[in-house]
Motif scaffolding. Sequence first.
Motif, PDB file in Angstrom:
ATOM      1  N   ARG A   1       0.837  -1.187   0.000  1.00  0.00           N
ATOM      2  CA  ARG A   1       0.000   0.000   0.000  1.00  0.00           C
ATOM      3  C   ARG A   1       0.878   1.246   0.000  1.00  0.00           C
ATOM      4  O   ARG A   1       1.968   1.267   0.583  1.00  0.00           O
ATOM      5  CB  ARG A   1      -0.914   0.006   1.239  1.00  0.00           C
ATOM      6  N   SER A   2       0.423   2.306  -0.669  1.00  0.00           N
ATOM      7  CA  SER A   2       1.180   3.556  -0.733  1.00  0.00           C
ATOM      8  C   SER A   2       1.501   4.042   0.678  1.00  0.00           C
ATOM      9  O   SER A   2       0.637   4.067   1.551  1.00  0.00           O
ATOM     10  CB  SER A   2       0.370   4.625  -1.470  1.00  0.00           C
ATOM     11  N   GLY A   3       2.768   4.388   0.893  1.00  0.00           N
ATOM     12  CA  GLY A   3       3.202   4.864   2.199  1.00  0.00           C
ATOM     13  C   GLY A   3       3.636   3.773   3.153  1.00  0.00           C
ATOM     14  O   GLY A   3       4.058   4.071   4.279  1.00  0.00           O
ATOM     15  N   SER A   4       3.551   2.509   2.736  1.00  0.00           N
ATOM     16  CA  SER A   4       3.924   1.405   3.612  1.00  0.00           C
ATOM     17  C   SER A   4       5.428   1.438   3.902  1.00  0.00           C
ATOM     18  O   SER A   4       6.236   1.707   3.008  1.00  0.00           O
ATOM     19  CB  SER A   4       3.563   0.064   2.962  1.00  0.00           C
ATOM     20  N   PRO A   5       5.824   1.144   5.138  1.00  0.00           N
ATOM     21  CA  PRO A   5       7.257   1.112   5.461  1.00  0.00           C
ATOM     22  C   PRO A   5       7.939  -0.183   5.037  1.00  0.00           C
ATOM     23  O   PRO A   5       9.166  -0.280   5.071  1.00  0.00           O
ATOM     24  CB  PRO A   5       7.251   1.233   6.994  1.00  0.00           C
ATOM     25  N   TRP A   6       7.160  -1.187   4.647  1.00  0.00           N
ATOM     26  CA  TRP A   6       7.726  -2.498   4.346  1.00  0.00           C
ATOM     27  C   TRP A   6       8.287  -2.548   2.921  1.00  0.00           C
ATOM     28  O   TRP A   6       7.745  -1.936   1.991  1.00  0.00           O
ATOM     29  CB  TRP A   6       6.683  -3.587   4.532  1.00  0.00           C
ATOM     30  N   ARG A   7       9.357  -3.319   2.777  1.00  0.00           N
ATOM     31  CA  ARG A   7      10.018  -3.425   1.478  1.00  0.00           C
ATOM     32  C   ARG A   7      10.009  -4.849   0.929  1.00  0.00           C
ATOM     33  O   ARG A   7      10.329  -5.059  -0.235  1.00  0.00           O
ATOM     34  CB  ARG A   7      11.487  -2.969   1.588  1.00  0.00           C
ATOM     35  N   SER A   8       9.667  -5.810   1.771  1.00  0.00           N
ATOM     36  CA  SER A   8       9.634  -7.205   1.320  1.00  0.00           C
ATOM     37  C   SER A   8       8.689  -7.991   2.213  1.00  0.00           C
ATOM     38  O   SER A   8       8.293  -7.525   3.293  1.00  0.00           O
ATOM     39  CB  SER A   8      11.031  -7.827   1.362  1.00  0.00           C
ATOM     40  N   LEU A   9       8.331  -9.204   1.779  1.00  0.00           N
ATOM     41  CA  LEU A   9       7.472 -10.053   2.591  1.00  0.00           C
ATOM     42  C   LEU A   9       8.132 -10.424   3.913  1.00  0.00           C
ATOM     43  O   LEU A   9       7.443 -10.674   4.907  1.00  0.00           O
ATOM     44  CB  LEU A   9       7.116 -11.326   1.812  1.00  0.00           C
TER      45      LEU A   9
ATOM     46  N   ALA B   1      -2.643  -5.337   3.052  1.00  0.00           N
ATOM     47  CA  ALA B   1      -1.392  -4.614   3.257  1.00  0.00           C
ATOM     48  C   ALA B   1      -0.474  -4.724   2.038  1.00  0.00           C
ATOM     49  O   ALA B   1       0.379  -3.873   1.811  1.00  0.00           O
ATOM     50  CB  ALA B   1      -0.663  -5.156   4.483  1.00  0.00           C
ATOM     51  N   ALA B   2      -0.674  -5.800   1.265  1.00  0.00           N
ATOM     52  CA  ALA B   2       0.184  -6.036   0.100  1.00  0.00           C
ATOM     53  C   ALA B   2      -0.541  -6.933  -0.888  1.00  0.00           C
ATOM     54  O   ALA B   2      -1.503  -7.620  -0.535  1.00  0.00           O
ATOM     55  CB  ALA B   2       1.499  -6.686   0.526  1.00  0.00           C
TER      56      ALA B   2
ATOM     57  N   ILE C   1       6.621  -1.793  -7.605  1.00  0.00           N
ATOM     58  CA  ILE C   1       7.222  -3.066  -7.199  1.00  0.00           C
ATOM     59  C   ILE C   1       8.255  -2.835  -6.094  1.00  0.00           C
ATOM     60  O   ILE C   1       9.139  -1.994  -6.224  1.00  0.00           O
ATOM     61  CB  ILE C   1       7.881  -3.770  -8.397  1.00  0.00           C
ATOM     62  N   ARG C   2       8.114  -3.614  -5.015  1.00  0.00           N
ATOM     63  CA  ARG C   2       9.076  -3.528  -3.917  1.00  0.00           C
ATOM     64  C   ARG C   2       9.914  -4.789  -3.783  1.00  0.00           C
ATOM     65  O   ARG C   2      11.015  -4.757  -3.253  1.00  0.00           O
ATOM     66  CB  ARG C   2       8.332  -3.256  -2.597  1.00  0.00           C
ATOM     67  N   GLU C   3       9.394  -5.906  -4.255  1.00  0.00           N
ATOM     68  CA  GLU C   3      10.137  -7.163  -4.184  1.00  0.00           C
ATOM     69  C   GLU C   3       9.741  -8.028  -5.366  1.00  0.00           C
ATOM     70  O   GLU C   3       8.565  -8.092  -5.719  1.00  0.00           O
ATOM     71  CB  GLU C   3       9.840  -7.896  -2.876  1.00  0.00           C
ATOM     72  N   VAL C   4      10.723  -8.667  -5.971  1.00  0.00           N
ATOM     73  CA  VAL C   4      10.480  -9.613  -7.055  1.00  0.00           C
ATOM     74  C   VAL C   4      10.799 -11.010  -6.539  1.00  0.00           C
ATOM     75  O   VAL C   4      11.875 -11.252  -5.985  1.00  0.00           O
ATOM     76  CB  VAL C   4      11.334  -9.285  -8.292  1.00  0.00           C
TER      77      VAL C   4
END
Length: 340
Positions: free
Chosen positions: A114-122, A172-173, A190-193
């Motif tokens: 989600r926009s603004g989320s602090p998370w970068r990966s699962l 959340a994702a 995209i934050r994680e592939v």
Amino acid sequence: MIPPNGLLRIGTRTTPVALAQARHVQDLVVKTAPDIVTQIVGVDVPIDRRDGGFASSGGKDGFLREIDRRLLEGRVDIAVHSMKDVPGDVPLPEGTTFGAYLPREDVRDAVVFRSGSPWRSLADVPQGTTVGASSVRRAAQLLRLRPDLRVEQIQGDVAARLDRLDEQDHYAALVLARSGLERLGAGDRIREVLSHDVMCPPVGAGVTGLQCRVDDTTVVDLLYQIDDAVTRTHVTAERMLLHNLRGHGGSPIAAHCHTTPDGRLALRGMVFTRDGRHVVEASGRDDPDRPARLGTTVATELLRKGARALIDAAPRLGGLPRPWPGPARDRALRHRVGWR
């Protein structure tokens, strides 16, 4: 190379990703045959809406039936398909074929927050977080990776799913196809592939297939020029596996074929339960001119390990089951690449 009426009509779904895909096909055709005039013909079916899409009952079958009808009636000359959406348990209509497969795009899935989320990966996501997935294949593999997550189905095309992610607090994702995000111009989300070892892709992932009438020799010759031989080989292996498993629109099947450094074909196939607790997996290698044999071999091993029970237990998307050809017709059509 100019069609008799001077116009080449390209049939496609009307979702944003599908239209972008069709425009890419249009560009390839014009580069190959500059004298041809092309027209994109949107094929809109009632179920194919932003709040339903292919995850809804009837979505896939509705589009396939309509595009087949228009192709056979001569109302479109080429039908554009994402091969991952073409099931394996029903043959193509008599008189049609896949005249070209375009070079394969990235087969990997990607994680979008989600926009603004602090998370970068699962790996950053806390236990119990709700993640959206549009297929049993994705849900099962997510739960194998992170059984502590709450994985729920999310429907609609890619744009609709992204809107719901940002506008609601529920998810959340999301896990989406990287190629679809890039085609939509949303690659920056995209934050994680996820590697295809972690998230095995669906049969035909990242492949655009172009269906045409067999007797339309002008179009057949044109598509031959843009067909990618390597992609055709890989798709043939994967779709033969799907055909032998009689995979339908809701089947929890994943498969990926690639060429190894020594030039051989390698195919991996997986069948899951929805919760990811039960998985059967098989893999194999064969000569590069034997993709159909490889697909059959790996499918046979999956069936030996119990894949049939997992497939039959999965809910079928797209309405009532379609009839399966009898044994004689099955044998006669087994050699065809274009099963669906």
